[in-house]
Design a protein around this motif. Structure first.
Motif, PDB file in Angstrom:
ATOM      1  N   ASP A 142      38.733  27.502  34.277  1.00 14.16           N
ATOM      2  CA  ASP A 142      38.621  28.528  35.309  1.00 14.16           C
ATOM      3  C   ASP A 142      39.964  29.206  35.572  1.00 14.16           C
ATOM      4  OD1 ASP A 142      39.591  26.195  36.253  1.00 14.16           O
ATOM      5  OD2 ASP A 142      38.586  26.277  38.191  1.00 14.16           O
ATOM      6  N   ARG A 143      41.063  28.501  35.361  1.00 14.85           N
ATOM      7  CA  ARG A 143      42.353  29.068  35.757  1.00 14.85           C
ATOM      8  C   ARG A 143      42.807  30.186  34.841  1.00 14.85           C
ATOM      9  NH1 ARG A 143      45.529  23.542  37.407  1.00 14.85           N
ATOM     10  NH2 ARG A 143      44.229  23.044  39.181  1.00 14.85           N
ATOM     11  N   LEU A 144      42.866  29.888  33.534  1.00 14.31           N
ATOM     12  CA  LEU A 144      43.428  30.883  32.614  1.00 14.31           C
ATOM     13  C   LEU A 144      42.544  32.125  32.554  1.00 14.31           C
ATOM     14  CD1 LEU A 144      45.620  31.572  30.614  1.00 14.31           C
ATOM     15  CD2 LEU A 144      44.268  30.503  28.818  1.00 14.31           C
ATOM     16  N   LEU A 145      41.241  31.912  32.367  1.00 14.62           N
ATOM     17  CA  LEU A 145      40.349  33.067  32.246  1.00 14.62           C
ATOM     18  C   LEU A 145      40.376  33.915  33.512  1.00 14.62           C
ATOM     19  CD1 LEU A 145      38.292  34.629  30.613  1.00 14.62           C
ATOM     20  CD2 LEU A 145      36.510  33.145  31.515  1.00 14.62           C
ATOM     21  N   GLN A 146      40.311  33.237  34.664  1.00 17.47           N
ATOM     22  CA  GLN A 146      40.312  33.998  35.920  1.00 17.47           C
ATOM     23  C   GLN A 146      41.626  34.745  36.121  1.00 17.47           C
ATOM     24  OE1 GLN A 146      38.951  31.269  39.013  1.00 17.47           O
ATOM     25  NE2 GLN A 146      37.315  32.717  39.406  1.00 17.47           N
ATOM     26  N   ALA A 147      42.730  34.117  35.761  1.00 15.18           N
ATOM     27  CA  ALA A 147      44.025  34.786  35.916  1.00 15.18           C
ATOM     28  C   ALA A 147      44.099  36.020  35.031  1.00 15.18           C
ATOM     29  CB  ALA A 147      45.155  33.813  35.574  1.00 15.18           C
ATOM     30  N   LEU A 148      43.621  35.880  33.802  1.00 16.81           N
ATOM     31  CA  LEU A 148      43.670  37.025  32.888  1.00 16.81           C
ATOM     32  C   LEU A 148      42.743  38.144  33.363  1.00 16.81           C
ATOM     33  CD1 LEU A 148      43.799  35.161  29.457  1.00 16.81           C
ATOM     34  CD2 LEU A 148      45.613  36.497  30.514  1.00 16.81           C
ATOM     35  N   ILE A 149      41.550  37.760  33.826  1.00 21.17           N
ATOM     36  CA  ILE A 149      40.620  38.790  34.310  1.00 21.17           C
ATOM     37  C   ILE A 149      41.174  39.437  35.580  1.00 21.17           C
ATOM     38  CG2 ILE A 149      38.318  39.167  35.293  1.00 21.17           C
ATOM     39  CD1 ILE A 149      38.202  38.809  32.329  1.00 21.17           C
ATOM     40  N   ALA A 150      41.843  38.635  36.429  1.00 27.14           N
ATOM     41  CA  ALA A 150      42.453  39.203  37.638  1.00 27.14           C
ATOM     42  C   ALA A 150      43.504  40.242  37.245  1.00 27.14           C
ATOM     43  CB  ALA A 150      43.082  38.096  38.480  1.00 27.14           C
ATOM     44  N   ALA A 151      44.297  39.919  36.212  1.00 27.74           N
ATOM     45  CA  ALA A 151      45.308  40.878  35.748  1.00 27.74           C
ATOM     46  C   ALA A 151      44.640  42.152  35.234  1.00 27.74           C
ATOM     47  CB  ALA A 151      46.161  40.239  34.651  1.00 27.74           C
ATOM     48  N   MET A 152      43.541  41.979  34.488  1.00 24.47           N
ATOM     49  CA  MET A 152      42.803  43.152  33.981  1.00 24.47           C
ATOM     50  C   MET A 152      42.256  43.979  35.137  1.00 24.47           C
ATOM     51  SD  MET A 152      42.938  42.992  30.701  1.00 24.47           S
ATOM     52  CE  MET A 152      44.460  42.103  30.697  1.00 24.47           C
ATOM     53  N   ALA A 153      41.738  43.276  36.157  1.00 25.50           N
ATOM     54  CA  ALA A 153      41.160  43.980  37.318  1.00 25.50           C
ATOM     55  C   ALA A 153      42.247  44.744  38.062  1.00 25.50           C
ATOM     56  CB  ALA A 153      40.480  42.977  38.247  1.00 25.50           C
ATOM     57  N   LEU A 154      43.416  44.115  38.176  1.00 24.25           N
ATOM     58  CA  LEU A 154      44.546  44.797  38.832  1.00 24.25           C
ATOM     59  C   LEU A 154      44.898  46.067  38.066  1.00 24.25           C
ATOM     60  CD1 LEU A 154      46.965  44.947  40.778  1.00 24.25           C
ATOM     61  CD2 LEU A 154      48.177  43.393  39.262  1.00 24.25           C
ATOM     62  N   LEU A 155      44.993  45.940  36.733  1.00 23.30           N
ATOM     63  CA  LEU A 155      45.314  47.114  35.913  1.00 23.30           C
ATOM     64  C   LEU A 155      44.226  48.178  36.043  1.00 23.30           C
ATOM     65  CD1 LEU A 155      46.705  45.421  32.677  1.00 23.30           C
ATOM     66  CD2 LEU A 155      47.974  46.695  34.393  1.00 23.30           C
ATOM     67  N   ALA A 156      42.973  47.723  36.091  1.00 20.26           N
ATOM     68  CA  ALA A 156      41.867  48.685  36.225  1.00 20.26           C
ATOM     69  C   ALA A 156      41.969  49.434  37.548  1.00 20.26           C
ATOM     70  CB  ALA A 156      40.525  47.954  36.118  1.00 20.26           C
ATOM     71  N   CYS A 157      42.274  48.695  38.620  1.00 20.49           N
ATOM     72  CA  CYS A 157      42.412  49.335  39.937  1.00 20.49           C
ATOM     73  C   CYS A 157      43.548  50.360  39.916  1.00 20.49           C
ATOM     74  CB  CYS A 157      42.682  48.293  41.015  1.00 20.49           C
ATOM     75  SG  CYS A 157      41.241  47.329  41.431  1.00 20.49           S
ATOM     76  N   LEU A 158      44.668  49.966  39.308  1.00 23.69           N
ATOM     77  CA  LEU A 158      45.801  50.893  39.246  1.00 23.69           C
ATOM     78  C   LEU A 158      45.436  52.097  38.373  1.00 23.69           C
ATOM     79  CD1 LEU A 158      48.779  48.380  38.952  1.00 23.69           C
ATOM     80  CD2 LEU A 158      47.994  49.645  40.962  1.00 23.69           C
ATOM     81  N   GLY A 159      44.660  51.829  37.309  1.00 22.88           N
ATOM     82  CA  GLY A 159      44.212  52.936  36.460  1.00 22.88           C
ATOM     83  C   GLY A 159      43.337  53.914  37.242  1.00 22.88           C
ATOM     84  N   PHE A 160      42.418  53.353  38.039  1.00 24.53           N
ATOM     85  CA  PHE A 160      41.568  54.221  38.872  1.00 24.53           C
ATOM     86  C   PHE A 160      42.418  54.987  39.879  1.00 24.53           C
ATOM     87  CE2 PHE A 160      37.707  51.611  37.804  1.00 24.53           C
ATOM     88  CZ  PHE A 160      36.986  52.670  37.302  1.00 24.53           C
ATOM     89  N   ALA A 161      43.397  54.263  40.458  1.00 25.94           N
ATOM     90  CA  ALA A 161      44.261  54.906  41.449  1.00 25.94           C
ATOM     91  C   ALA A 161      45.003  56.072  40.810  1.00 25.94           C
ATOM     92  CB  ALA A 161      45.254  53.894  42.011  1.00 25.94           C
ATOM     93  N   ALA A 162      45.551  55.806  39.612  1.00 29.40           N
ATOM     94  CA  ALA A 162      46.295  56.862  38.927  1.00 29.40           C
ATOM     95  C   ALA A 162      45.374  58.034  38.598  1.00 29.40           C
ATOM     96  CB  ALA A 162      46.912  56.300  37.654  1.00 29.40           C
ATOM     97  N   ALA A 163      44.197  57.722  38.075  1.00 23.14           N
ATOM     98  CA  ALA A 163      43.278  58.788  37.676  1.00 23.14           C
ATOM     99  C   ALA A 163      42.842  59.626  38.877  1.00 23.14           C
ATOM    100  CB  ALA A 163      42.053  58.174  36.985  1.00 23.14           C
ATOM    101  N   ARG A 164      42.465  58.911  39.940  1.00 23.71           N
ATOM    102  CA  ARG A 164      41.979  59.638  41.132  1.00 23.71           C
ATOM    103  C   ARG A 164      43.118  60.398  41.818  1.00 23.71           C
ATOM    104  NH1 ARG A 164      37.680  59.554  39.307  1.00 23.71           N
ATOM    105  NH2 ARG A 164      35.991  58.118  39.813  1.00 23.71           N
TER     106      ARG A 164
END
Lengths: 290, 235
Positions: A18-40
Motif C-alpha cells: 500500500d505504501r509505495l503504490l499509494q505514494a506514487l499515485i499521490a505524486a501522479m495526482a499532485l502532478l495532475a492537479c498542477l497540470g489542471f491548474a496550469a491549463a485552467r
C-alpha cells in the motif's frame, strides 16, 4: 482475521504494497492537479489577453475635432482588414489618464480610436499610413499585437499542460501495471489454486482490481490534499496577471475560480485507472491458463 | 454428508486421447499420453496405477479440465473439455474435487480458510460455510488445528487439510494424486476409509498411486498406465 481472509483470500493486502503504490499515485495526482491548474490558469489568462488583443490597434488623433475624427473613421471604414473602429469617449479617456496627469482641464488630450482587426496578422503600418494621409498627425500604435502573440503562447502552453496530463495518466497506468504484475508473481501459486478450484477470471481479476482501485483512490485523495495548498499559492501569484490585486488573506483568494470539478475528478480518475489497469493485467495473465 | 445418489451414467470419458506439453523452444514436445480411451461410471472407484512418468498426473489433470487434450476427445460430467469455451470450464471445475500431489494449500490462509475456499467461491452464506467447514474439519480430525497455517501443520495434517478442501463442497468427481504420499500407514488407512465412505455416498473417485500396498487394502477397479498408454483396465 477470518473476515479479512474471507475478503482477501489471495493475501493481496501484503502482496500489493500500500505504501509505495499509494505514494506514487499521490505524486501522479499532485502532478495532475498542477497540470489542471496550469491549463485552467493559462486558459483564463489567455482568454483575458485575447479579449485585450481584439482592440489590437489604437489611433491617436491630435487636435481631435469632430471633422478629423470623422475623417479618420471614414478611412478606417474603407479598409477590409478593420473589423470595427470606435472613438474612445473623451471623458473616459480623461478618467483613465487622471492618475498620471492629475486634474488638468486645460490639457489638450488627443482623440483615441480603438480599432479591432479581422486578422491580427494585418499590416498595421499600412493602416497607419492610410489614416495619416487623410488626417495629418494621426499616430497608429499596434500594442495589441503583442498581446495577441501572448494569447497564442498561452494556448500553446495550455496544450502542453494537457499533454502533460495525458503523460501523467500513462505513467499512472504503468505504475499500477507494474505493482499488479509484482503482486501476481508473488501470488501466482495462490492464483493457480483459485483457478483450479473453479474461480472465474472475473473473480480473480476482481480481487486485484479492487485492491488496486482502493490504493489508487487513496493515493489520488492524498495527492489532491497536497495539491490544494500549492494550487492556492499559484492562484494567488497569478492574480496580478489577471488584473487583480494579490490577496493577502485566504478570504481574498479566488476560491470560486478554482477548477473544483477537475480536482474532484483526479482521485476518481486514479481509482478508475487502478481498477481498469489491474483488470487488464490480470486477465491477460490468466488467459495463459486453460 | 448427503444421501447416496444413484449412478446416472458416465462421468469421465476419454476417446483416443493424446496429450503433449508445450516444448520449451515452441511447438509441442513428445506425447505423454497416447491413444487413451476409457469410461468411468458415476459412483465408481478407480485406482490409477503406474510407475513415475507413466502419465497418471497428466490423465488426472485432463479429467480436471486443467489441461485440454491435444488430440482425441475428453468428456467430463457431460462437458467436452477440448472444444468447450474457456468461460465454461470454471463451472465444471467447481464440481470436481482435487487432491494434488504437492497439496497446494495457500500458505497465508489458516486451515479453516483453506478448506472454506471452494464454498466461498460457490458463494455459500458465511454461516453455512462456518458450519460445513467445522463439520469437515471434525470429520477429518483437524478441528483443533482450524486456525493453524499450513506451515504449522505436520505433513499428515497438511494432507488431510488438502483432502478436506477437495471434498468439502461434495464434488461429483474426486481426483487424488498420491493422496497418502506424506502420511504413515495408520493415517493412510484412515484417509482410505474416508475416500471409501465418500464413494459409498455417491462420489466418483479416481486415485492415482504407485503404491500397490494401498490398492491391496481397498480392492477396486484398476487402470494401469505405462508410458502414456493404458496397459489394462479391469472394471
Amino acid at each position: 482475521m477470518a473476515g479479512s481472509t474471507r475478503r482477501d483470500p489471495l493475501g493481496l493486502r501484503r502482496a500489493m504494497s500500500d505504501r509505495l503504490l499509494q505514494a506514487l499515485i499521490a505524486a501522479m495526482a499532485l502532478l495532475a492537479c498542477l497540470g489542471f491548474a496550469a491549463a485552467r490558469g493559462v486558459e483564463a489568462l489567455g482568454e483575458r489577453w485575447r479579449q485585450g488583443a481584439e482592440a489590437a490597434v489604437t489611433i491617436q488623433v491630435p487636435d481631435p475635432t469632430r471633422t478629423r475624427i470623422a475623417l479618420a473613421l471614414g478611412v478606417l471604414a474603407t479598409l477590409p482588414e478593420v473589423a470595427d473602429a470606435n472613438p474612445v469617449d473623451p471623458d473616459r479617456l480623461a478618467e483613465l489618464l487622471r492618475p498620471w496627469l492629475g486634474e488638468q482641464p486645460n490639457l489638450a488630450l488627443p482623440g483615441v480610436i480603438e480599432v479591432r482587426l479581422r486578422n491580427l496578422d494585418a499590416d498595421v503600418a499600412l493602416i497607419g499610413d492610410r489614416v495619416a494621409e487623410a488626417v495629418p498627425g494621426a499616430v497608429t500604435e499596434a500594442h495589441g499585437l503583442w498581446v495577441g502573440r501572448l494569447a497564442a503562447l498561452a494556448t500553446a502552453v495550455q496544450g502542453v499542460a494537457y499533454a502533460a496530463l495525458v503523460l501523467v495518466g500513462l505513467i499512472a497506468v504503468a505504475v499500477v501495471a507494474v505493482a499488479t504484475r509484482a503482486a501476481l508473481i508473488a501470488r501466482q501459486d495462490s492464483v493457480a489454486v483459485l483457478h483450479q478450484l473453479g474461480a472465474t477470471d472475473r473473480e480473480i481479476a476482481g480481487r486485484f482490481s479492487g485492491r488496486a482501485m482502493i490504493l489508487a483512490l487513496g493515493g489520488g485523495v492524498a495527492g489532491v490534499l497536497v495539491a490544494v495548498p500549492a494550487f492556492f499559492l499559484l492562484a494567488r501569484l497569478a492574480q496580478p496577471f489577471g488584473g487583480e490585486v494579490m490577496a493577502e488573506a485566504l478570504s481574498g483568494l479566488p476560491w470560486a475560480s478554482l477548477p473544483w470539478r477537475d480536482i474532484a475528478m483526479v482521485p476518481v480518475a486514479a481509482g478508475a485507472i487502478g481498477w481498469l489497469t489491474a483488470q487488464a493485467v490480470v486477465r491477460v495473465w490468466l488467459a495463459r491458463l486453460p | 454428508m448427503p444421501m447416496r445418489m444413484e449412478p446416472s451414467g458416465t462421468v469421465v470419458r476419454f476417446d483416443e486421447v493424446g496429450f503433449a506439453y508445450p516444448a520449451p523452444g515452441g511447438g509441442r514436445g513428445p506425447e505423454v499420453l497416447r491413444g487413451m480411451s476409457l469410461a468411468l461410471d458415476d459412483g465408481s472407484f478407480t485406482w490409477l496405477l503406474g510407475p513415475s512418468g507413466a502419465g497418471k498426473t497428466s490423465a488426472l489433470r485432463l479429467m480436471h479440465a486443467a489441461l485440454r487434450p491435444t488430440r482425441g476427445a475428453v468428456e467430463v460430467l457431460g462437458v467436452a473439455t477440448g472444444p468447450a469455451a474457456r468461460g465454461a470450464l470454471p463451472v465444471l471445475r467447481r464440481k470436481i474435487g482435487v487432491v494434488h500431489q504437492d497439496l497446494r494449500l495457500l500458505p497465508h490462509l489458516s486451515t479453516f480458510d483453506n478448506v472454506a475456499l471452494p464454498l466461498r467461491l460457490a458463494r455459500r452464506p458465511e454461516a453455512r460455510v462456518a458450519q460445513e467447514v467445522t463439520e469437515m474439519l471434525t470429520w477429518i480430525g483437524l478441528e483443533h488445528r482450524a486456525q493453524a497455517r499450513p506451515e504449522e501443520l505436520s505433513g499428515g495434517e497438511q494432507q488431510r487439510a488438502a483432502i478436506a478442501r477437495a471434498v468439502v463442497s461434495r464434488p461429483a468427481l474426486l481426483l487424488a494424486d498420491e493422496p497418502t504420499g506424506n502420511v504413515d500407514a495408520a493415517q493412510a488407512r484412515r484417509l482410505l476409509a474416508l475416500f471409501a465412505e465418500m464413494n459409498r455416498l455417491g462420489t466418483t473417485i479416481v486415485i492415482a498411486t504407485h503404491s500397490e500396498d494401498l490398492v491391496g487394502r481397498f480392492p477396486a477397479p484398476m487402470m494401469r498406465l505405462e508410458r502414456g498408454r493404458i496397459l489394462d483396465h479391469d472394471e
